[in-house]
Design a protein around this motif. Structure first.
Motif, PDB file in Angstrom:
ATOM      1  N   THR A   1      23.192  10.216  14.387  1.00 54.74           N
ATOM      2  CA  THR A   1      22.544   9.778  15.618  1.00 54.74           C
ATOM      3  C   THR A   1      21.032   9.782  15.471  1.00 54.74           C
ATOM      4  N   THR A   2      20.493  10.713  14.699  1.00 56.68           N
ATOM      5  CA  THR A   2      19.048  10.733  14.452  1.00 56.68           C
ATOM      6  C   THR A   2      18.627   9.491  13.675  1.00 56.68           C
ATOM      7  N   ALA A   3      19.402   9.129  12.659  1.00 58.66           N
ATOM      8  CA  ALA A   3      19.081   7.936  11.870  1.00 58.66           C
ATOM      9  C   ALA A   3      19.207   6.677  12.718  1.00 58.66           C
ATOM     10  N   ARG A   4      20.254   6.593  13.520  1.00 57.32           N
ATOM     11  CA  ARG A   4      20.415   5.417  14.386  1.00 57.32           C
ATOM     12  C   ARG A   4      19.282   5.324  15.395  1.00 57.32           C
ATOM     13  N   ARG A   5      18.884   6.467  15.940  1.00 55.92           N
ATOM     14  CA  ARG A   5      17.788   6.470  16.906  1.00 55.92           C
ATOM     15  C   ARG A   5      16.495   6.018  16.247  1.00 55.92           C
ATOM     16  N   ALA A   6      16.208   6.538  15.051  1.00 54.37           N
ATOM     17  CA  ALA A   6      14.995   6.132  14.337  1.00 54.37           C
ATOM     18  C   ALA A   6      15.019   4.642  14.019  1.00 54.37           C
ATOM     19  N   LEU A   7      16.186   4.147  13.617  1.00 57.14           N
ATOM     20  CA  LEU A   7      16.316   2.732  13.306  1.00 57.14           C
ATOM     21  C   LEU A   7      16.145   1.867  14.550  1.00 57.14           C
ATOM     22  N   LEU A   8      16.720   2.284  15.656  1.00 58.41           N
ATOM     23  CA  LEU A   8      16.588   1.531  16.902  1.00 58.41           C
ATOM     24  C   LEU A   8      15.143   1.522  17.407  1.00 58.41           C
ATOM     25  N   VAL A   9      14.459   2.647  17.257  1.00 58.05           N
ATOM     26  CA  VAL A   9      13.055   2.705  17.683  1.00 58.05           C
ATOM     27  C   VAL A   9      12.215   1.732  16.864  1.00 58.05           C
ATOM     28  N   ILE A  10      12.427   1.737  15.549  1.00 66.69           N
ATOM     29  CA  ILE A  10      11.647   0.832  14.697  1.00 66.69           C
ATOM     30  C   ILE A  10      11.984  -0.613  15.019  1.00 66.69           C
ATOM     31  N   ARG A  11      13.278  -0.904  15.159  1.00 68.04           N
ATOM     32  CA  ARG A  11      13.691  -2.293  15.356  1.00 68.04           C
ATOM     33  C   ARG A  11      13.257  -2.859  16.701  1.00 68.04           C
ATOM     34  N   TYR A  12      13.436  -2.079  17.760  1.00 67.67           N
ATOM     35  CA  TYR A  12      13.263  -2.672  19.083  1.00 67.67           C
ATOM     36  C   TYR A  12      12.029  -2.201  19.843  1.00 67.67           C
ATOM     37  N   GLN A  13      11.456  -1.076  19.463  1.00 63.84           N
ATOM     38  CA  GLN A  13      10.229  -0.649  20.113  1.00 63.84           C
ATOM     39  C   GLN A  13       9.010  -1.082  19.292  1.00 63.84           C
ATOM     40  N   VAL A  14       9.091  -0.907  17.975  1.00 64.06           N
ATOM     41  CA  VAL A  14       7.953  -1.240  17.132  1.00 64.06           C
ATOM     42  C   VAL A  14       7.927  -2.735  16.800  1.00 64.06           C
ATOM     43  N   LEU A  15       9.041  -3.260  16.308  1.00 66.78           N
ATOM     44  CA  LEU A  15       9.094  -4.666  15.890  1.00 66.78           C
ATOM     45  C   LEU A  15       9.532  -5.602  17.009  1.00 66.78           C
ATOM     46  N   ARG A  16       9.836  -5.059  18.170  1.00 66.64           N
ATOM     47  CA  ARG A  16      10.170  -5.838  19.370  1.00 66.64           C
ATOM     48  C   ARG A  16      11.335  -6.800  19.165  1.00 66.64           C
TER      49      ARG A  16
ATOM     50  N   PHE B   1       2.639   2.736  14.092  1.00 74.62           N
ATOM     51  CA  PHE B   1       3.468   3.499  15.023  1.00 74.62           C
ATOM     52  C   PHE B   1       3.659   4.927  14.534  1.00 74.62           C
ATOM     53  N   ARG B   2       3.922   5.081  13.245  1.00 80.09           N
ATOM     54  CA  ARG B   2       4.145   6.429  12.703  1.00 80.09           C
ATOM     55  C   ARG B   2       2.863   7.251  12.761  1.00 80.09           C
ATOM     56  N   CYS B   3       1.702   6.629  12.579  1.00 77.11           N
ATOM     57  CA  CYS B   3       0.429   7.358  12.687  1.00 77.11           C
ATOM     58  C   CYS B   3       0.210   7.856  14.115  1.00 77.11           C
ATOM     59  N   VAL B   4       0.493   6.993  15.077  1.00 75.56           N
ATOM     60  CA  VAL B   4       0.333   7.366  16.475  1.00 75.56           C
ATOM     61  C   VAL B   4       1.347   8.438  16.860  1.00 75.56           C
ATOM     62  N   ALA B   5       2.582   8.304  16.374  1.00 73.03           N
ATOM     63  CA  ALA B   5       3.632   9.258  16.718  1.00 73.03           C
ATOM     64  C   ALA B   5       3.365  10.634  16.121  1.00 73.03           C
ATOM     65  N   THR B   6       2.820  10.689  14.907  1.00 63.92           N
ATOM     66  CA  THR B   6       2.561  11.986  14.282  1.00 63.92           C
ATOM     67  C   THR B   6       1.277  12.634  14.805  1.00 63.92           C
ATOM     68  N   SER B   7       0.344  11.824  15.309  1.00 63.64           N
ATOM     69  CA  SER B   7      -0.894  12.408  15.824  1.00 63.64           C
ATOM     70  C   SER B   7      -0.703  12.996  17.218  1.00 63.64           C
ATOM     71  N   GLY B   8       0.405  12.600  17.871  1.00 62.82           N
ATOM     72  CA  GLY B   8       0.691  13.155  19.186  1.00 62.82           C
ATOM     73  C   GLY B   8       0.003  12.440  20.325  1.00 62.82           C
ATOM     74  N   ALA B   9      -0.561  11.295  20.064  1.00 60.14           N
ATOM     75  CA  ALA B   9      -1.274  10.553  21.109  1.00 60.14           C
ATOM     76  C   ALA B   9      -0.322   9.780  21.965  1.00 60.14           C
TER      77      ALA B   9
ATOM     78  N   THR C   1       0.853  -1.188   0.000  1.00 59.96           N
ATOM     79  CA  THR C   1       0.000   0.000   0.000  1.00 59.96           C
ATOM     80  C   THR C   1       0.889   1.239   0.000  1.00 59.96           C
ATOM     81  N   PRO C   2       0.358   2.392  -0.363  1.00 59.55           N
ATOM     82  CA  PRO C   2       1.168   3.612  -0.335  1.00 59.55           C
ATOM     83  C   PRO C   2       1.747   3.913   1.059  1.00 59.55           C
ATOM     84  N   ASP C   3       0.969   3.642   2.119  1.00 55.57           N
ATOM     85  CA  ASP C   3       1.477   3.864   3.471  1.00 55.57           C
ATOM     86  C   ASP C   3       2.619   2.900   3.794  1.00 55.57           C
TER      87      ASP C   3
END
Length: 176
Positions: free
Chosen positions: A106-121, A168-176, A59-61
């Motif tokens: 560091t921003t890229a590493r942080r984004a990658l770590l968040v996706i890898r270990y917070q989102v995908l566990r 995760f990105r939808c929740v993060a951008t909505s500010g919830a 999908t586009p998303d």
């Protein structure tokens, strides 16, 4: 009519002259991941992520999340740091208009770590398929070692991982 079958000796000699096919990484059947290099050039003649997008398999998303992951994957591993000690030619001198590559690293590493270990566990198979397809540009069939049934399973796994990143990105951008 003459028999066209090759003898074993002739077959071995013929096989020695044929160049072996390039090897692609393979995802193990027991859930073991593969190491995929951060090489920007896709290993095959096509980029797996671009192919999935062209064939409307994502999908586009999902495609947007996949390219976001690719940017973070490549930025985290391929930023060469300049020395900030010398403000002369080729040296540092980063001002407010040009941020330091260290900041983007560091921003890229942080984004990658968040996706890898917070989102995908930290799920090894999901990380492997995300790194392979979204990060390095491998095809699903290449990751599956040529097995089309395993490639279909990896596509399902990739879509599930991308759905989690999209949510995760939808929740993060909505500010919830």
């Amino acid at each position: 009519m003459a028999n066209a079958a090759l003898s074993n000796r002739a077959r071995r000699q013929l096989l020695k002259t044929i160049a072996p096919a390039p090897r692609h990484p393979r995802v193990g059947e027991a859930g073991q991941g593969v190491r995929v290099s951060a090489d920007p050039a896709p290993p095959a003649d096509r980029d797996g992520l671009v192919w999935l997008g062209e064939k409307k398999r994502l999908t586009p998303d999902q495609l947007k999340a996949a390219f976001h992951y690719r940017d973070a994957f490549r930025d985290a591993g391929e930023v060469s740091l300049k020395s900030a000690l010398d403000v002369g030619v080729g040296g540092g001198g980063y001002g407010p208009a040009t941020p330091s590559p260290l900041v983007s690293l560091t921003t890229a590493r942080r984004a990658l770590l968040v996706i890898r270990y917070q989102v995908l566990r930290g799920q090894v198979d999901m990380l492997t398929v995300m790194d392979g397809v979204c990060g390095a540009g491998h095809t699903l069939r290449g990751l599956a070692g040529g097995d089309k049934h395993r490639a279909r399973d990896l596509e399902i796994l990739l879509k599930a991982a991308l759905d989690q990143v999209v949510a995760f990105r939808c929740v993060a951008t909505s500010g919830a």
